[in-house]
Scaffold this active site. Structure first.
Site, PDB file in Angstrom:
ATOM      1  N   VAL A  18       0.813  -1.213   0.000  1.00 30.63           N
ATOM      2  CA  VAL A  18       0.000   0.000   0.000  1.00 30.63           C
ATOM      3  C   VAL A  18       0.850   1.268   0.000  1.00 30.63           C
ATOM      4  O   VAL A  18       0.524   2.253  -0.687  1.00 30.63           O
ATOM      5  CB  VAL A  18      -0.991  -0.021   1.199  1.00 30.63           C
ATOM      6  CG1 VAL A  18      -0.281  -0.078   2.541  1.00 30.63           C
ATOM      7  CG2 VAL A  18      -1.928   1.175   1.167  1.00 30.63           C
ATOM      8  N   ALA A  19       1.968   1.258   0.722  1.00 33.88           N
ATOM      9  CA  ALA A  19       2.779   2.477   0.825  1.00 33.88           C
ATOM     10  C   ALA A  19       3.522   2.750  -0.482  1.00 33.88           C
ATOM     11  O   ALA A  19       3.490   3.869  -1.012  1.00 33.88           O
ATOM     12  CB  ALA A  19       3.765   2.348   1.981  1.00 33.88           C
ATOM     13  N   LYS A  39      10.664  -7.749  -4.822  1.00 28.66           N
ATOM     14  CA  LYS A  39      11.506  -8.956  -4.885  1.00 28.66           C
ATOM     15  C   LYS A  39      10.742 -10.224  -5.247  1.00 28.66           C
ATOM     16  O   LYS A  39      11.362 -11.251  -5.513  1.00 28.66           O
ATOM     17  CB  LYS A  39      12.254  -9.148  -3.562  1.00 28.66           C
ATOM     18  CG  LYS A  39      11.395  -9.471  -2.372  1.00 28.66           C
ATOM     19  CD  LYS A  39      12.251  -9.589  -1.117  1.00 28.66           C
ATOM     20  CE  LYS A  39      11.413  -9.790   0.115  1.00 28.66           C
ATOM     21  NZ  LYS A  39      12.218  -9.847   1.343  1.00 28.66           N
ATOM     22  N   GLY A  52      -9.019  -7.101   8.488  1.00 31.30           N
ATOM     23  CA  GLY A  52     -10.031  -6.317   9.218  1.00 31.30           C
ATOM     24  C   GLY A  52     -10.482  -5.092   8.475  1.00 31.30           C
ATOM     25  O   GLY A  52     -11.680  -4.859   8.295  1.00 31.30           O
ATOM     26  N   GLU A 128     -12.705  -2.811  16.182  1.00 34.24           N
ATOM     27  CA  GLU A 128     -11.590  -3.701  16.523  1.00 34.24           C
ATOM     28  C   GLU A 128     -10.963  -3.263  17.836  1.00 34.24           C
ATOM     29  O   GLU A 128     -11.320  -2.210  18.390  1.00 34.24           O
ATOM     30  CB  GLU A 128     -10.554  -3.692  15.398  1.00 34.24           C
ATOM     31  CG  GLU A 128     -11.098  -4.242  14.097  1.00 34.24           C
ATOM     32  CD  GLU A 128     -10.014  -4.481  13.064  1.00 34.24           C
ATOM     33  OE1 GLU A 128      -8.935  -4.963  13.431  1.00 34.24           O
ATOM     34  OE2 GLU A 128     -10.249  -4.173  11.894  1.00 34.24           O
ATOM     35  N   HIS A 244      -0.230 -10.608  17.287  1.00 34.71           N
ATOM     36  CA  HIS A 244      -1.692 -10.626  17.179  1.00 34.71           C
ATOM     37  C   HIS A 244      -2.213 -11.752  18.059  1.00 34.71           C
ATOM     38  O   HIS A 244      -1.735 -12.888  17.968  1.00 34.71           O
ATOM     39  CB  HIS A 244      -2.114 -10.834  15.726  1.00 34.71           C
ATOM     40  CG  HIS A 244      -3.549 -10.468  15.493  1.00 34.71           C
ATOM     41  ND1 HIS A 244      -4.592 -11.157  16.062  1.00 34.71           N
ATOM     42  CD2 HIS A 244      -4.105  -9.449  14.792  1.00 34.71           C
ATOM     43  CE1 HIS A 244      -5.728 -10.593  15.695  1.00 34.71           C
ATOM     44  NE2 HIS A 244      -5.464  -9.548  14.928  1.00 34.71           N
ATOM     45  N   ARG A 293      -4.260  -4.869  21.456  1.00 37.21           N
ATOM     46  CA  ARG A 293      -3.671  -6.190  21.179  1.00 37.21           C
ATOM     47  C   ARG A 293      -2.583  -6.594  22.159  1.00 37.21           C
ATOM     48  O   ARG A 293      -2.469  -7.773  22.511  1.00 37.21           O
ATOM     49  CB  ARG A 293      -3.085  -6.189  19.767  1.00 37.21           C
ATOM     50  CG  ARG A 293      -4.155  -6.204  18.747  1.00 37.21           C
ATOM     51  CD  ARG A 293      -3.613  -6.138  17.368  1.00 37.21           C
ATOM     52  NE  ARG A 293      -4.756  -6.100  16.465  1.00 37.21           N
ATOM     53  CZ  ARG A 293      -4.672  -5.886  15.172  1.00 37.21           C
ATOM     54  NH1 ARG A 293      -3.492  -5.691  14.616  1.00 37.21           N
ATOM     55  NH2 ARG A 293      -5.742  -5.866  14.415  1.00 37.21           N
ATOM     56  N   HIS A 357       3.135 -10.180  14.311  1.00 33.05           N
ATOM     57  CA  HIS A 357       2.185  -9.614  13.353  1.00 33.05           C
ATOM     58  C   HIS A 357       2.648  -8.292  12.749  1.00 33.05           C
ATOM     59  O   HIS A 357       2.540  -8.090  11.552  1.00 33.05           O
ATOM     60  CB  HIS A 357       0.857  -9.410  14.094  1.00 33.05           C
ATOM     61  CG  HIS A 357      -0.249  -8.923  13.226  1.00 33.05           C
ATOM     62  ND1 HIS A 357      -0.649  -9.579  12.086  1.00 33.05           N
ATOM     63  CD2 HIS A 357      -1.071  -7.837  13.332  1.00 33.05           C
ATOM     64  CE1 HIS A 357      -1.659  -8.929  11.527  1.00 33.05           C
ATOM     65  NE2 HIS A 357      -1.920  -7.858  12.255  1.00 33.05           N
ATOM     66  N   ARG A 392       0.632  -0.662  18.004  1.00 29.67           N
ATOM     67  CA  ARG A 392      -0.231  -0.110  16.950  1.00 29.67           C
ATOM     68  C   ARG A 392      -1.710  -0.331  17.263  1.00 29.67           C
ATOM     69  O   ARG A 392      -2.115  -1.426  17.653  1.00 29.67           O
ATOM     70  CB  ARG A 392       0.094  -0.795  15.630  1.00 29.67           C
ATOM     71  CG  ARG A 392      -0.862  -0.422  14.515  1.00 29.67           C
ATOM     72  CD  ARG A 392      -0.601  -1.256  13.291  1.00 29.67           C
ATOM     73  NE  ARG A 392      -0.952  -2.627  13.496  1.00 29.67           N
ATOM     74  CZ  ARG A 392      -1.666  -3.364  12.632  1.00 29.67           C
ATOM     75  NH1 ARG A 392      -2.110  -2.824  11.516  1.00 29.67           N
ATOM     76  NH2 ARG A 392      -1.921  -4.621  12.862  1.00 29.67           N
ATOM     77  N   SER A 397      -2.663   0.740  10.006  1.00 29.46           N
ATOM     78  CA  SER A 397      -1.465   0.726   9.160  1.00 29.46           C
ATOM     79  C   SER A 397      -1.759   0.839   7.673  1.00 29.46           C
ATOM     80  O   SER A 397      -0.972   1.454   6.948  1.00 29.46           O
ATOM     81  CB  SER A 397      -0.599  -0.492   9.451  1.00 29.46           C
ATOM     82  OG  SER A 397      -1.387  -1.609   9.640  1.00 29.46           O
TER      83      SER A 397
END
Ligand SMILES: Cc1cc2nc3c(=O)[nH]c(=O)nc-3n(C[C@H](O)[C@H](O)[C@H](O)COP(=O)(O)OP(=O)(O)OC[C@H]3O[C@@H](n4cnc5c(N)ncnc54)[C@H](O)[C@@H]3O)c2cc1C
Length: 554
Positions: A18-19, A39, A52, A128, A244, A293, A357, A392, A397
């Site tokens: 995503v980044a 890679k 999630g 969550e 997690h 978490r 995680h 986190r 994220s």
């Protein structure tokens, strides 16, 4: 390496999660020549596996009373005193815009179903751990990451950029003055290439493969941590690895990547029980089974240690209140994973155990992805912006990757125009050689041995003696090798990242967030409310640098 090839670009992006993809899209729109390197196959990173959803407070969509301000507060609470409040506020405030752009680019999120009649015509919202409101948007039930990855990849494939799959980034190349001059990559067959560019963005994802059992796919080998350290950047908060709490437990002795049972199942009312059927989270935290978490994972580990003889290595997630049809429709990925190990989640509790995680720390960057090395940027899970602190908050994220990926591309554009990084990188490459000999022999880990050590002594519940064993054994079991391909690059990265992590974990003599020390069980704000920073000394050894105030890099 005489047969190596060369190419040039304005920006090289390493990673297609995503980044990296968010950054690449924005950079191309701004007119930069972009090469994206990855890679493995383009969709092989953590993004594709996210279940999630994306935590975001969307205008016109959110729960009554919810706000970005409240999302910020929940993030700060989960981060256990180590978030950078300014970074949190900036990233979360830009979340709604980032998600709107993603939707405009073709990503489809789930609409509210018949079970939420008051939300008809709007998006479904889940809750969550650590969130005080329903604010997580999701796609395909529990296949959010696959949809995000699909939409971003489709966008990138429509653009004029070069996507180089199956090439591992082996070393950032710098000029004599220390600025970035490009990237050395190795193809699967070992052929080397130099991508000359004044800007390199590391968007290499996570480090779950440091441990025997992880939710991360096999590409999550901490490469970006090693690339950044060797290029002169620093890392922080590395000791905070989120485990997690509810990862599917396939049976004793199983190792490797494991399917996640998303927290959203607990958001729908499922509860953790032990082998005797007793609730695990009762009386532990006001949010019960939806506590952050780190709290839930530590509670599970404590409960397992209380079992006479310490024989249990997993607990259960009881979701039997959900009808089979509801479970299958809302959580198709989890349902399939349960059925694959013979579990019927609607009629029997699901066996689960905490597994590695998410790396909360990483390469020290601003919210614009800048590191302290001119031309070197990092974004996504590999970066430490100050958003996550010591733990986190769930589903923050993907959002971070969307927001900071784009911000980084804009920072690169600004830096190139301001002359902070040379647009033409044709100048002499410096002290690391002319690109042909930038690779040097590195200690390369014996991967199974490293994973076993890290799982035994540097997971949840650490102490000085165990961490010292890891530090000593890592060096003893590594062999110095000139990286010849992906496996060597990864094993060298795992070795260096493990050493940096263990250095930070043994220095932090307190328990905070994901860092739980049996020998220092109490949080000590007076001494340790700061981020530990690690860099490399002149001989390439990880060393502590002055601690970071919570403002990060300017
Ligand atoms: C099972 C699971 C469920 C999750 N659920 C959620 C969720 O619901 N919500 C949420 O917000 N987050 C979730 N996360 C976390 C989130 O998915 C990740 O933090 C995020 O996707 C990371 O994105 P990224 O772009 O930083 O890295 P990634 O998506 O991991 O991409 C990294 C890329 O870098 C490439 N790469 C790595 N090293 C090199 C190298 N040396 N050379 C070339 N390429 C390289 C990889 O191949 C890959 O393409 C979940 C993670 C997992 C594993």
């Amino acid at each position: 390496m005489s047969s190596r090839w060369e190419a040039a670009a304005d920006l090289v992006v390493v990673g297609t999660g995503v980044a990296g993809l968010s950054a690449a899209l924005e950079a191309v729109r701004a007119g930069l020549r972009v090469v994206v390197v990855t890679k493995a196959e383009a969709d092989a990173g953590n993004t594709r596996w996210a279940q999630g959803g994306v935590a975001v407070v969307l205008p016109g969509e959110h729960e009554p009373g919810d706000s970005v301000h409240r999302h910020v507060d929940d993030t700060l609470v989960a981060g256990a005193g180590l978030c950078d409040p300014a970074a949190v506020a900036t990233i979360l405030a830009e979340g709604p815009d980032a998600v709107a752009r993603l939707r405009a680019g073709g990503a489809v999120f789930d609409p509210a179903g018949d079970d939420q009649p008051d939300r008809r015509g709007r998006l479904a919202l889940a809750r969550e751990g650590g969130h005080t409101a329903f604010r997580v948007v999701h796609a395909g039930g529990d296949a959010t990451g696959a949809e995000v990855e699909r939409a971003l990849l489709a966008g990138v494939r429509n653009q004029r950029l070069t996507l180089l799959e199956r090439h591992v980034a082996a070393r950032v190349v710098r000029t004599e003055a220390g600025a970035v001059a490009g990237l050395l990559v190795l193809a699967d067959d070992g052929v080397a290439g130099i991508l000359r560019a004044p800007a390199v963005l590391l968007a290499t994802g996570g480090l779950g493969q440091l441990y025997e059992a992880t939710t991360n796919p096999d590409v999550a080998t901490a490469d970006g941590i090693a690339l950044a350290l060797r290029a002169g950047a620093s890392v922080a908060d590395l000791e905070f690895v989120q485990f997690h709490p509810t990862v599917l437990y396939p049976g004793r002795g199983a190792t490797g990547s494991r399917p996640l049972v998303t927290e959203a199942v607990r958001g729908e009312g499922a509860v953790l029980i032990d082998a005797a059927g007793e609730r695990v989270m009762e009386g532990v935290h006001p949010l019960g089974d939806l506590a952050p978490r780190d709290v839930v994972s530590a509670a599970i580990i404590r409960r397992l240690a209380e079992v006479p003889g310490g024989v249990d290595d997993h607990v259960f997630l009881d979701a039997t209140h959900l009808r089979a049809e509801v479970f299958r429709t809302r959580f198709p990925t989890v349902y399939a994973a349960c059925r694959a190990i013979g579990v019927h989640p609607a009629s029997e509790p699901i066996p689960v155990a905490p597994s590695a995680h998410f790396g909360c720390g990483g390469v020290v960057t601003s919210v614009d992805g800048r590191t302290a090395v001119p031309g070197l940027y990092a974004a996504g899970e590999v970066a430490r912006t100050g958003l996550h602190g010591a733990n986190r908050l769930a589903s923050n994220s993907l959002l971070e990757g969307l927001v900071t990926g784009r911000r980084t591309a804009r920072a690169v554009v600004a830096d190139l125009s301001a002359g902070k990084a040379a647009r033409q990188s044709a100048g002499r490459l410096g002290d690391e050689g002319d690109g042909a000999d930038v690779l040097t022999a590195e200690p390369v880990a014996d991967r199974p041995g490293l994973q076993q050590l890290m799982s035994r002594h540097a997971a949840i519940g650490r102490d000085q003696a165990g961490l010292a064993i890891v530090a000593k054994s890592l060096d003893a079991m590594a062999s110095r090798t000139l990286p010849a391909g992906r496996a060597d690059v990864e094993d060298a990265a795992l070795h260096l990242a493990a050493r940096a992590l263990v250095l930070a974990a043994s220095t932090r003599t307190e328990s905070r967030g994901c860092h739980v020390r049996h020998d220092h069980p109490v949080r000590d704000d007076q001494r340790w409310r700061r981020s530990l920073v690690v860099g490399l000394d002149e001989s390439g050894e990880p060393t502590l640098l002055p601690a970071l105030d919570l403002g990060g890099v300017a």
